[in-house]
Design a protein around this motif. Structure first.
Motif, short mmCIF file in Angstrom:
data_model
loop_
_atom_site.label_atom_id
_atom_site.label_comp_id
_atom_site.label_asym_id
_atom_site.label_seq_id
_atom_site.Cartn_x
_atom_site.Cartn_y
_atom_site.Cartn_z
N UNK A 108 0.83 -1.20 0.00
CA UNK A 108 0.00 0.00 0.00
C UNK A 108 0.86 1.25 0.00
N UNK A 109 2.05 1.14 0.62
CA UNK A 109 2.91 2.31 0.79
C UNK A 109 4.36 1.91 0.57
N UNK A 110 5.11 2.73 -0.16
CA UNK A 110 6.56 2.59 -0.29
C UNK A 110 7.19 3.87 0.23
N UNK A 111 8.02 3.75 1.27
CA UNK A 111 8.78 4.89 1.79
C UNK A 111 10.22 4.67 1.38
N UNK A 112 10.67 5.43 0.41
CA UNK A 112 12.02 5.28 -0.13
C UNK A 112 12.96 6.16 0.69
N UNK A 113 13.53 5.56 1.75
CA UNK A 113 14.34 6.30 2.70
C UNK A 113 15.81 5.86 2.67
N UNK A 114 16.19 5.08 1.71
CA UNK A 114 17.56 4.57 1.64
C UNK A 114 18.54 5.70 1.45
N UNK A 115 19.61 5.67 2.23
CA UNK A 115 20.62 6.72 2.11
C UNK A 115 21.60 6.39 0.98
N UNK A 116 22.16 7.43 0.41
CA UNK A 116 23.10 7.27 -0.69
C UNK A 116 24.29 8.18 -0.39
N UNK A 117 25.49 7.66 -0.56
CA UNK A 117 26.68 8.48 -0.31
C UNK A 117 27.48 8.64 -1.60
N UNK A 118 26.94 9.42 -2.51
CA UNK A 118 27.63 9.70 -3.76
C UNK A 118 27.33 11.15 -4.15
N UNK A 119 27.79 11.57 -5.30
CA UNK A 119 27.55 12.94 -5.73
C UNK A 119 26.06 13.19 -5.92
N UNK A 120 25.68 14.45 -5.88
CA UNK A 120 24.27 14.81 -6.03
C UNK A 120 23.70 14.28 -7.34
N UNK A 121 24.43 14.42 -8.44
CA UNK A 121 23.95 13.95 -9.74
C UNK A 121 23.75 12.43 -9.72
N UNK A 122 24.73 11.70 -9.24
CA UNK A 122 24.61 10.24 -9.19
C UNK A 122 23.49 9.82 -8.25
N UNK A 123 23.32 10.56 -7.16
CA UNK A 123 22.27 10.23 -6.21
C UNK A 123 20.90 10.33 -6.87
N UNK A 124 20.68 11.39 -7.63
CA UNK A 124 19.40 11.55 -8.31
C UNK A 124 19.15 10.41 -9.28
N UNK A 125 20.17 10.04 -10.02
CA UNK A 125 20.03 8.94 -10.97
C UNK A 125 19.76 7.62 -10.25
N UNK A 126 20.46 7.38 -9.14
CA UNK A 126 20.30 6.13 -8.41
C UNK A 126 18.90 6.03 -7.80
N UNK A 127 18.40 7.14 -7.24
CA UNK A 127 17.06 7.12 -6.64
C UNK A 127 16.02 6.88 -7.72
N UNK A 128 16.14 7.55 -8.85
CA UNK A 128 15.21 7.33 -9.95
C UNK A 128 15.28 5.89 -10.43
N UNK A 129 16.48 5.34 -10.55
CA UNK A 129 16.67 3.96 -10.97
C UNK A 129 16.04 3.00 -9.96
N UNK A 130 16.22 3.30 -8.67
CA UNK A 130 15.66 2.45 -7.61
C UNK A 130 14.13 2.44 -7.67
N UNK A 131 13.54 3.62 -7.75
CA UNK A 131 12.08 3.71 -7.81
C UNK A 131 11.53 3.02 -9.05
N UNK A 132 12.20 3.22 -10.17
CA UNK A 132 11.76 2.60 -11.42
C UNK A 132 11.83 1.09 -11.32
#
Length: 148
Positions: A108-132
């Motif tokens: 019913x709910x997904x809370x995407x709270x995983x931390x990422x320790x990389x550059x801001x650009x890579x972080x955005x790509x990784x989060x988008x990749x994870x959600x997808x």
């Protein structure tokens, strides 16, 4: 006239507006910190919560603590630890498969709270990749429509 019929006091109570009892919830990064606090709120209000991170021992301890909280509230909330590495698409797909096995009716709910320790650009790509990856590998037909 019709709008006032639905605006009764009982319809506006928080428990009716935001009821999560019986819902299945996945909180990534749920073993500690903010993720654990988010998971605690869902468990205390009767949800079945899956918490995920890389550290299995921390997850197991957190899941036991959270399940105790669910039992103490009497709302039926529980917590299950599901260890997984979400750094790459394969890990996201594996987590989605494990959750699908544990909760065949869907989430019913997904809370995407995983931390990422990389550059801001890579972080955005990784989060988008994870959600997808999670959303693409979760069969849509298993997610029931929202209640009326």
């Amino acid at each position: 006239r019709r709008a006032t019929r639905y605006r009764t006091m009982s319809n506006l109570l928080v428990n009716n507006l935001f009821k999560v009892t019986g819902k299945s919830v996945l909180v990534t990064g749920g073993g500690r910190g903010i993720g654990k606090m988010i998971a605690e709120g869902f468990v205390a209000n009767g949800s079945h919560v899956f918490i995920s991170s890389r550290d299995a021992s921390t997850l197991e301890r957190a899941a036991a603590e959270l399940t105790d909280i669910g039992e103490s509230t009497g709302n039926g909330g529980t917590c299950t630890a599901v260890a997984g590495e979400l750094k790459h698409r394969k890990g996201c797909e594996e987590l989605a498969g494990m959750i699908q096995d544990l909760s065949p009716a869907g989430l019913s709910v997904l809370v995407n709270n995983r931390s990422v320790s990389s550059s801001v650009h890579n972080r955005r790509l990784m989060v988008l990749d994870e959600l997808t990856a999670i959303s693409m590998h979760w069969p849509a037909e298993q997610n029931p429509p929202p209640p009326p």
